[in-house]
Design a protein around this motif. Sequence first.
Motif, PDB file in Angstrom:
ATOM      1  N   THR A 284       1.183  -1.026   0.346  1.00  0.00           N
ATOM      2  CA  THR A 284       0.052   0.117  -0.189  1.00  0.00           C
ATOM      3  C   THR A 284       0.570   1.152  -0.022  1.00  0.00           C
ATOM      4  O   THR A 284       1.463   1.246   1.053  1.00  0.00           O
ATOM      5  CB  THR A 284      -1.166   0.173   1.289  1.00  0.00           C
ATOM      6  N   ASP A 285       0.953   2.112  -0.948  1.00  0.00           N
ATOM      7  CA  ASP A 285       1.365   2.975  -0.860  1.00  0.00           C
ATOM      8  C   ASP A 285       0.521   4.249   0.329  1.00  0.00           C
ATOM      9  O   ASP A 285      -0.359   4.269   0.548  1.00  0.00           O
ATOM     10  CB  ASP A 285       1.824   3.822  -2.543  1.00  0.00           C
ATOM     11  N   SER A 286       1.320   5.565  -0.366  1.00  0.00           N
ATOM     12  CA  SER A 286       1.049   7.142   1.070  1.00  0.00           C
ATOM     13  C   SER A 286      -0.054   7.849   0.311  1.00  0.00           C
ATOM     14  O   SER A 286      -0.955   8.204   1.062  1.00  0.00           O
ATOM     15  CB  SER A 286       2.661   7.968   0.670  1.00  0.00           C
ATOM     16  N   GLN A 287      -0.655   6.538  -0.545  1.00  0.00           N
ATOM     17  CA  GLN A 287      -2.354   7.176  -1.392  1.00  0.00           C
ATOM     18  C   GLN A 287      -3.222   6.271  -0.822  1.00  0.00           C
ATOM     19  O   GLN A 287      -4.460   5.963  -1.903  1.00  0.00           O
ATOM     20  CB  GLN A 287      -1.835   8.366  -2.846  1.00  0.00           C
ATOM     21  N   ARG A 289      -3.468   3.394  -2.237  1.00  0.00           N
ATOM     22  CA  ARG A 289      -3.433   2.209  -3.639  1.00  0.00           C
ATOM     23  C   ARG A 289      -2.995   1.832  -2.770  1.00  0.00           C
ATOM     24  O   ARG A 289      -2.001   1.022  -2.341  1.00  0.00           O
ATOM     25  CB  ARG A 289      -2.555   3.109  -4.651  1.00  0.00           C
TER      26      ARG A 289
END
Length: 314
Positions: A284-287, A289
């Motif tokens: 999972t990325d910082s946004q 996603r």
Amino acid sequence: MKTLFKTFAVLLIISICYSCNNDDDDTTIETNTIVDVAVNNELTSLVAAVTKADLAATLSGPGPFTVLAPTNAAFDEFLSANNFSSLDDVPNDLLTQILLNHVVDGNLQSTDLSTGYANTKATSYASGNPMSIHINTNEGVKFNGISSVAIPNVTADNGTVHVVDKVIGLPTIVTFAIADPNFSILVQALTREDSYTYVNTLSASTTPAPFTVFAPIDNAFANLLAELNLNALEDIPTAVLTSTLNTHVVAEANVLDSDLTDNMSISTLGGSLTGNITGGATLTDSQARVSNIIATNVQANNGVIHAIDKVLLE
């Protein structure tokens, strides 16, 4: 008379046994090991290399092994490309690993091979784990994108030999990215004029190696372009492309799937990702996603690749 008959019978048995023993001594058992195949087919450079690396006994063992046997011309090309005058100039530890990178466990005929990855008997400098090898059967059979089968299915007592036209060097992260058609857009991104330094970096075997690369497949890049309302890879601004590529690379670590845990913080060159394994391995990325890890542990000599189905952003 009985005593004479018994004596004669004993002497006859001894004579037969002696004769059998002599027959055994005179019998030569013909072998056809992988080493014999190399000798008998005049693969003299391979025989010399195996002898120098002290691998003859191993490749004459029970196996079974599948051996990708480079031609003499392939060895000549390898020596020239790497500035070696002869096999004597190749360090033994390097030569040993290169030769083992041509050996796969099992007895694999050409019909048993399919597009994907297998493990060789070589060990990765980055991890000590078995080295991966990419097999592509779309047009003939090609290994790591560079070496093609010239003569398939030469049978040995302890396996199968496929004669190949190139020596298969120790693979880097870049080797597998180029060899695997699933990463063709990733390669375009890595080699774009404004990001070409990635190729040199991800080919390195010294610090900041080893690397862990979360490699988006082509469909992931296609979805990213749609998400960003862009038409082509060339439309991604340099700063965005750089930060995006950085987010997929971990430096100085060879992170295997078995190392992942829930809520694991993963520091990349472009920021932090969160790894999870419950319900399937994800990043999972910082946004917020989420990308699924769809293939794991492609082991290069300088790091490891995991394929993912979504491009991650900083």
